[in-house]
Enzyme design. Structure first.
Site, PDB file in Angstrom:
ATOM      1  N   LYS A   1       2.412   7.909  -9.600  1.00  0.00           N
ATOM      2  CA  LYS A   1       1.049   7.399  -9.427  1.00  0.00           C
ATOM      3  C   LYS A   1       0.802   7.035  -7.960  1.00  0.00           C
ATOM      4  O   LYS A   1      -0.288   7.282  -7.420  1.00  0.00           O
ATOM      5  CB  LYS A   1       0.807   6.181 -10.320  1.00  0.00           C
ATOM      6  CG  LYS A   1      -0.578   5.550 -10.179  1.00  0.00           C
ATOM      7  CD  LYS A   1      -1.700   6.527 -10.496  1.00  0.00           C
ATOM      8  CE  LYS A   1      -3.095   5.970 -10.188  1.00  0.00           C
ATOM      9  NZ  LYS A   1      -3.507   4.897 -11.101  1.00  0.00           N
TER      10      LYS A   1
ATOM     11  N   LYS B   1      -5.128  -1.768  -3.066  1.00  0.00           N
ATOM     12  CA  LYS B   1      -3.921  -2.239  -3.747  1.00  0.00           C
ATOM     13  C   LYS B   1      -2.927  -1.097  -3.924  1.00  0.00           C
ATOM     14  O   LYS B   1      -1.729  -1.238  -3.672  1.00  0.00           O
ATOM     15  CB  LYS B   1      -4.317  -2.854  -5.090  1.00  0.00           C
ATOM     16  CG  LYS B   1      -3.152  -3.386  -5.927  1.00  0.00           C
ATOM     17  CD  LYS B   1      -2.713  -2.425  -7.024  1.00  0.00           C
ATOM     18  CE  LYS B   1      -3.759  -2.271  -8.104  1.00  0.00           C
ATOM     19  NZ  LYS B   1      -3.245  -1.446  -9.243  1.00  0.00           N
TER      20      LYS B   1
END
Length: 295
Positions: free
Chosen positions: A170, A238
């Site tokens: 990811k 983030k």
């Protein structure tokens, strides 16, 4: 199957609803009471807390903003690992740092609870359309057991390695996505500054080797300066931090990732955090001194 689902936000709410539609008995919890009520309206059950959502569940799914929330929900007092029965499968579909996924798996092993890290790509639209890409880390047998659940949520589903591997994939996804957005933004600025119609230029790019899913889906909205969020810059900020931390952990240099992370951070600092990550175009425009009138 009886499922617990914790985290009924922009992504979690439609995911939980898809599992209800697939015939599962879903008990969901979110810190926002309205989210539980929405799940109940879709045919699920609104749990009063984490322990209530976990009670009796064969599988517990978490979809949370970042690693502190995952650590609190999974490892904290009254959390998943403290209340789930041995043999329960915990699937964390949040996007977090790999080391947290590994830590949760290690603690769970002592409690005879199985764990998969299964972050997703596709944003809000992918969640709503059950078209997510799901990258899964953990034991192959647990992946096979969970595959029918994943098939209710996504289209591209892959077991990518041991615990934490899903989060690494990811992170790689997010650095590529951020980089392409940055380059498309630069292409638009170059085309417009050169007096070339950006929409036409990007149509040509989308049909050649430069073509990408981002050009396919986002070129019109970027040229039109439409930045309603599918995935906010705040969240991509983030995720770029996770990518850089993973690079440090792996002891590799990712110079382009560092630059993209700074562009994303600049967008957040400029006040664009709540906009879609395609709003990197606004950052590139400001760096070039070309700020168009608001559309």
């Amino acid at each position: 199957m009886k499922l617990g689902f914790i985290g009924l936000g922009v992504m979690g709410a439609p995911m939980a609803a898809h599992l209800v539609a697939a015939g599962h008995d879903v008990s969901g919890f979110d810190v926002t009471a309205a989210a539980g009520e929405k799940l109940q309206a879709a045919g699920g059950h609104a749990a009063t807390d984490v322990a209530d959502a976990v009670a009796g569940a064969a599988v517990v799914i978490t979809m949370l903003p970042n690693h502190p929330q995952v650590e609190a929900v999974a490892l904290g007092d009254g959390g998943v690992l403290a209340t789930a029965a041995p043999g329960t499968l915990l699937i964390d579909m949040s996007t977090i740092r790999p080391e947290t996924s590994i830590e949760v798996a290690n603690v769970a092993r002592d409690k005879k609870i199985r764990v998969l890290d299964a972050p997703v790509s596709g944003g809000q639209a992918g969640a709503e359309q059950a078209a997510l890409s799901i990258m899964v880390g953990g034991d192959a047998a647990d992946f096979e057991a969970a595959k029918p659940l994943f098939e209710a949520l996504g289209k591209t589903i892959a077991h990518v390695g041991p615990h934490g591997a899903g989060q690494v994939v990811k992170a790689a996804n997010q650095l590529v996505v951020g980089g392409i957005y940055g380059l498309v933004a630069e292409a638009i600025v170059l085309l417009e500054a050169s007096g070339v119609d950006a929409a036409t230029g990007l149509d040509v790019l989308a049909g050649g080797l430069a073509g990408s899913r981002i050009l396919e889906l986002k070129r019109k909205s970027m040229v039109g300066r439409q930045f309603a969020p599918g995935f906010r810059i705040d969240l991509h900020h983030k995720d770029m931090g996770i990518a850089l931390a993973a690079a440090r952990q792996a002891d590799v240099a990712l110079p382009l990732t560092g630059l993209v992370a700074q562009l994303v951070a600049a967008g957040r600092a400029m006040g664009y955090g709540s906009l879609d990550h395609s709003a990197l175009l606004k950052v590139v425009e400001q760096l070039s001194g070309r700020v168009p009138a608001e559309v």
